[in-house]
Write an enzyme that holds these catalytic residues in place. Structure first.
Site, mmCIF file in Angstrom:
data_model
loop_
_atom_site.group_PDB
_atom_site.id
_atom_site.type_symbol
_atom_site.label_atom_id
_atom_site.label_comp_id
_atom_site.label_asym_id
_atom_site.label_seq_id
_atom_site.Cartn_x
_atom_site.Cartn_y
_atom_site.Cartn_z
ATOM 1 N N ALA A 15 0.839 -1.202 0.000
ATOM 2 C CA ALA A 15 0.000 0.000 0.000
ATOM 3 C C ALA A 15 0.874 1.252 0.000
ATOM 4 O O ALA A 15 1.997 1.250 0.529
ATOM 5 C CB ALA A 15 -0.905 0.003 1.226
ATOM 6 N N ILE A 17 0.789 4.034 1.683
ATOM 7 C CA ILE A 17 1.219 4.551 2.977
ATOM 8 C C ILE A 17 2.386 3.736 3.524
ATOM 9 O O ILE A 17 3.298 4.278 4.166
ATOM 10 C CB ILE A 17 0.055 4.595 3.986
ATOM 11 N N SER A 39 2.871 -9.180 -0.798
ATOM 12 C CA SER A 39 1.842 -8.686 -1.699
ATOM 13 C C SER A 39 1.199 -9.893 -2.361
ATOM 14 O O SER A 39 1.815 -10.963 -2.451
ATOM 15 C CB SER A 39 2.438 -7.756 -2.760
ATOM 16 N N TYR A 61 0.263 -13.367 1.783
ATOM 17 C CA TYR A 61 0.281 -12.805 3.139
ATOM 18 C C TYR A 61 0.563 -13.875 4.191
ATOM 19 O O TYR A 61 1.289 -13.642 5.161
ATOM 20 C CB TYR A 61 -1.044 -12.112 3.455
ATOM 21 N N LEU A 77 -3.638 -2.843 5.029
ATOM 22 C CA LEU A 77 -4.577 -3.325 4.028
ATOM 23 C C LEU A 77 -5.839 -2.462 3.998
ATOM 24 O O LEU A 77 -6.081 -1.672 4.912
ATOM 25 C CB LEU A 77 -4.949 -4.781 4.334
ATOM 26 N N HIS A 82 -8.712 -5.291 7.763
ATOM 27 C CA HIS A 82 -7.933 -5.042 8.978
ATOM 28 C C HIS A 82 -8.132 -6.132 10.018
ATOM 29 O O HIS A 82 -7.170 -6.711 10.525
ATOM 30 C CB HIS A 82 -8.291 -3.670 9.556
ATOM 31 N N LYS A 100 -5.581 2.674 10.816
ATOM 32 C CA LYS A 100 -6.925 3.098 11.197
ATOM 33 C C LYS A 100 -7.835 3.078 9.973
ATOM 34 O O LYS A 100 -7.333 3.166 8.844
ATOM 35 C CB LYS A 100 -6.872 4.497 11.842
ATOM 36 N N ASP A 180 -11.923 7.174 6.932
ATOM 37 C CA ASP A 180 -10.546 7.466 6.526
ATOM 38 C C ASP A 180 -9.895 8.567 7.351
ATOM 39 O O ASP A 180 -8.762 8.419 7.815
ATOM 40 C CB ASP A 180 -10.512 7.830 5.040
#
Length: 340
Positions: A15, A17, A39, A61, A77, A82, A100, A180
């Site tokens: 991802a 982030i 991934s 994973y 993810l 999550h 989060k 988000d």
């Protein structure tokens, strides 16, 4: 895991982030190491690992979770994944720092508690701002009475993203503004007031095509009538602002959420004279990487076995507020926050 070696982290997914912010932050640390990344596209995992200097890449994973060298998993993810992958990481004997919102409801977040207790592994929701010096100082000013009696907090957090392929714009996997970024406003109120809100009211505008909330505004009422008012949006100009307002003073936090790790942070304080042409007092904080601070704090907690002040119960309480905000949207009225 022992105190004599670095904790080894594994990252679930490539991802943005993770690749652009969290992994580079972790790699600045002398206390931990990023040992693996996974991934569902093995070629992508391999390419990212090679570019970032990560030793092992997995195209699955579960393969990362089976890696015996991994102590802590970072889970960035999409929101609906999550809890499922955090559960699997716990069962594999890993601590988890999860992005989060931790879950899509308080009930879903609660499902992690038994497994965390049984495995003896920690789970923390990744609100990195709670480790940034500017936020710790803001809370210190409030608790020390420097602003008088703080009765109001105003928060805004907005950006513009209209890409239908972006996970933030997909309703069925937990997209939208409240999940988000509105979750930050909820966390801010609980962090600064150091208690739980009693009731909330929300007004939500949904995108006609995506179905996600593109603009949510809300009031959270805390004990003693104190309030946090916030607006979060996914289709407005990028902006962030936090005002903490007391009876004798006010604090403004410049760039409260996405503070750059290579720029100083600032708190602006005034007693009302700014409105008459005065200048605010300014406190500055040298450049720090809040993702690094967060990771090192969580790593140390996992090593020491200390009780986490921001563990699963905290995440459940944050989700309980979000549940109440969704309930308010449905009833178009005030909703009580479930207290545990």
């Amino acid at each position: 895991m022992t105190e004599t070696r670095k904790t080894v982290w594994g990252v679930l997914s490539t991802a943005n982030i993770a690749v652009n912010q969290v992994i580079p932050a972790l790699q600045k640390s002398e206390r931990l190491v990023v040992g693996a990344i996974a991934s569902r596209d093995e070629d992508r995992a391999t390419a990212v690992a090679r570019r970032l200097g990560i030793a092992r890449a997995y195209g699955d994973y579960d393969a990362l979770l089976d890696d015996p060298e991994i102590d802590i998993v970072y889970n960035p993810l999409p929101n609906h994944l999550h809890v499922p992958w955090t559960l699997r990481a716990l069962e594999a004997g890993k601590h988890v720092l999860c992005e989060k919102p931790l879950a899509l409801s308080a009930a879903e977040a609660t499902t992690l508690i038994e497994t965390s207790k049984r495995t003896g592994k920690n789970v923390r929701e990744a609100f990195m701002i709670r480790d940034h010096p500017q936020w710790l100082r803001a809370r210190e000013l409030v608790q020390g009475g420097a602003l008088g009696e703080v009765r109001a907090i105003h928060v805004s957090f907005c950006y513009d993203n209209r890409d239908p392929a972006n996970v933030r714009n997909q309703l069925d996997i937990g997209g939208g503004a409240l999940f988000d970024i509105g979750c930050y406003a909820v966390a801010v109120g609980r962090f600064i007031f150091a208690c739980e809100p009693e009731r909330v009211v929300a007004e939500v505008d949904r995108d006609p095509d995506f179905g996600t909330d593109r603009l949510t505004s809300a009031i959270m009422v805390f004990p003693g009538g104190r309030r946090l008012v916030f607006t979060c949006a996914t289709q407005l100009v990028r902006s962030q602002d936090v005002q903490i307002i007391g009876t004798t003073g006010r604090v403004s936090i410049a760039v409260p959420f996405n503070q750059s790790p290579d720029r100083e942070a600032r708190l602006l304080m005034d007693d009302g004279t700014v409105l008459k042409g005065g200048d605010p007092a300014v406190e500055t904080f040298g450049p720090v990487d809040q993702y690094l601070l967060q990771a090192e704090a969580f790593s140390e907690l996992c090593v020491s076995g200390s009780v986490d002040p921001y563990g699963l119960q905290d995440a459940v309480r944050n989700m309980s507020v979000i549940d109440a905000l969704w309930s308010s949207e449905e009833t178009r009225g005030w909703a009580d926050v479930r207290q545990d």
